[in-house]
Design a protein around this motif. Sequence first.
Motif, PDB file in Angstrom:
ATOM      1  N   THR A 113       0.599  -1.064   0.086  1.00 22.31           N
ATOM      2  CA  THR A 113      -0.481   0.248  -0.365  1.00 22.31           C
ATOM      3  C   THR A 113       0.932   0.860   0.325  1.00 22.31           C
ATOM      4  O   THR A 113       2.019   0.908   1.500  1.00 22.31           O
ATOM      5  CB  THR A 113      -0.581   0.397   0.941  1.00 22.31           C
ATOM      6  OG1 THR A 113      -1.618  -1.316   1.497  1.00 22.31           O
ATOM      7  CG2 THR A 113      -1.645   0.641   1.526  1.00 22.31           C
ATOM      8  N   LYS A 114       0.477   1.778  -0.650  1.00 25.45           N
ATOM      9  CA  LYS A 114       2.024   3.441  -1.210  1.00 25.45           C
ATOM     10  C   LYS A 114       0.840   4.343  -0.014  1.00 25.45           C
ATOM     11  O   LYS A 114      -0.479   4.673   0.422  1.00 25.45           O
ATOM     12  CB  LYS A 114       1.260   4.234  -2.195  1.00 25.45           C
ATOM     13  CG  LYS A 114       2.090   3.267  -3.336  1.00 25.45           C
ATOM     14  CD  LYS A 114       2.510   3.541  -5.212  1.00 25.45           C
ATOM     15  CE  LYS A 114       3.091   3.406  -5.753  1.00 25.45           C
ATOM     16  NZ  LYS A 114       3.235   2.388  -5.877  1.00 25.45           N
ATOM     17  N   SER A 115       1.586   5.594   1.202  1.00 29.94           N
ATOM     18  CA  SER A 115       1.341   6.071   1.406  1.00 29.94           C
ATOM     19  C   SER A 115       0.324   7.458   0.829  1.00 29.94           C
ATOM     20  O   SER A 115       1.214   7.493  -0.586  1.00 29.94           O
ATOM     21  CB  SER A 115       2.099   6.870   2.195  1.00 29.94           C
ATOM     22  OG  SER A 115       3.389   7.180   2.290  1.00 29.94           O
TER      23      SER A 115
ATOM     24  N   ASP B 184      -0.506  11.793   0.196  1.00 29.26           N
ATOM     25  CA  ASP B 184       0.295  12.932   1.416  1.00 29.26           C
ATOM     26  C   ASP B 184      -0.949  13.962   0.428  1.00 29.26           C
ATOM     27  O   ASP B 184      -1.540  13.972  -0.627  1.00 29.26           O
ATOM     28  CB  ASP B 184       1.020  13.508   0.451  1.00 29.26           C
ATOM     29  CG  ASP B 184       2.184  12.754   0.542  1.00 29.26           C
ATOM     30  OD1 ASP B 184       2.580  11.899   1.879  1.00 29.26           O
ATOM     31  OD2 ASP B 184       3.314  12.318  -0.828  1.00 29.26           O
TER      32      ASP B 184
ATOM     33  N   SER C 173       0.479  10.994  -3.904  1.00 28.67           N
ATOM     34  CA  SER C 173       1.682  10.477  -3.647  1.00 28.67           C
ATOM     35  C   SER C 173       3.054  11.157  -4.243  1.00 28.67           C
ATOM     36  O   SER C 173       3.332  10.923  -4.838  1.00 28.67           O
ATOM     37  CB  SER C 173       1.809   8.846  -3.951  1.00 28.67           C
ATOM     38  OG  SER C 173       3.236   7.761  -3.659  1.00 28.67           O
ATOM     39  N   SER C 174       4.097  11.328  -3.224  1.00 21.24           N
ATOM     40  CA  SER C 174       5.121  11.887  -3.684  1.00 21.24           C
ATOM     41  C   SER C 174       6.029  10.514  -4.311  1.00 21.24           C
ATOM     42  O   SER C 174       7.076  10.661  -4.902  1.00 21.24           O
ATOM     43  CB  SER C 174       5.959  12.003  -1.955  1.00 21.24           C
ATOM     44  OG  SER C 174       5.942  11.478  -0.912  1.00 21.24           O
ATOM     45  N   GLU C 175       5.713   9.347  -4.071  1.00 28.38           N
ATOM     46  CA  GLU C 175       6.397   8.092  -4.397  1.00 28.38           C
ATOM     47  C   GLU C 175       6.031   7.917  -6.105  1.00 28.38           C
ATOM     48  O   GLU C 175       6.676   7.926  -6.875  1.00 28.38           O
ATOM     49  CB  GLU C 175       5.748   6.970  -3.843  1.00 28.38           C
ATOM     50  CG  GLU C 175       5.939   6.718  -2.673  1.00 28.38           C
ATOM     51  CD  GLU C 175       5.626   5.146  -1.991  1.00 28.38           C
ATOM     52  OE1 GLU C 175       5.142   4.702  -2.121  1.00 28.38           O
ATOM     53  OE2 GLU C 175       5.859   5.605  -0.335  1.00 28.38           O
ATOM     54  N   THR C 176       5.267   8.670  -6.492  1.00 30.80           N
ATOM     55  CA  THR C 176       4.466   8.182  -7.803  1.00 30.80           C
ATOM     56  C   THR C 176       4.876   9.741  -8.506  1.00 30.80           C
ATOM     57  O   THR C 176       4.359   9.891  -9.643  1.00 30.80           O
ATOM     58  CB  THR C 176       3.067   7.355  -8.154  1.00 30.80           C
ATOM     59  OG1 THR C 176       2.338   8.748  -7.482  1.00 30.80           O
ATOM     60  CG2 THR C 176       2.968   6.173  -7.552  1.00 30.80           C
ATOM     61  N   GLY C 177       4.667  10.697  -7.175  1.00 33.12           N
ATOM     62  CA  GLY C 177       3.838  11.702  -8.372  1.00 33.12           C
ATOM     63  C   GLY C 177       2.706  12.523  -8.710  1.00 33.12           C
ATOM     64  O   GLY C 177       2.726  13.658  -9.103  1.00 33.12           O
TER      65      GLY C 177
ATOM     66  N   TYR D 296      -0.738  13.451  -8.410  1.00 34.32           N
ATOM     67  CA  TYR D 296      -2.163  13.886  -7.550  1.00 34.32           C
ATOM     68  C   TYR D 296      -3.026  14.331  -7.972  1.00 34.32           C
ATOM     69  O   TYR D 296      -2.829  15.080  -9.335  1.00 34.32           O
ATOM     70  CB  TYR D 296      -0.947  15.389  -6.847  1.00 34.32           C
ATOM     71  CG  TYR D 296      -0.132  15.041  -5.665  1.00 34.32           C
ATOM     72  CD1 TYR D 296      -0.352  15.081  -4.274  1.00 34.32           C
ATOM     73  CD2 TYR D 296       1.203  14.793  -5.933  1.00 34.32           C
ATOM     74  CE1 TYR D 296       0.167  14.637  -3.504  1.00 34.32           C
ATOM     75  CE2 TYR D 296       2.594  14.969  -5.117  1.00 34.32           C
ATOM     76  CZ  TYR D 296       2.656  14.381  -4.136  1.00 34.32           C
ATOM     77  OH  TYR D 296       2.721  14.586  -2.920  1.00 34.32           O
TER      78      TYR D 296
END
Length: 92
Positions: free
Chosen positions: A2-4, A6, A63-67, A69
């Motif tokens: 699971t991705k967090s 933001d 997600s800052s992981e995927t960029g 938003y």
Amino acid sequence: MTKSLDIIIWSKQGCSYCEEIKAYLQERHISYKTVDVTSNDNFRDILDIKYGVRHVPVVEIGSSETGIYRAVTAIGLEHLQKALAVNLPSYA
């Protein structure tokens, strides 16, 4: 895995809609970051480029992981509630 997620609230001082959104998230123990546009028109330029709006609040959920938003640009708590129901069903 699971991705967090933001949550970023673009807001300004004295904005009752902005405070309403922050209070709503705080009551649900949902963490967020704030970008204060009060004295920085450059931040409004960024909102205009990204989403075609210059008003606040704008709530970005992603997600800052995927960029990646998605933004809630419509005024009113019900729009944020709908976006949270999709992205964080346990908090809706």
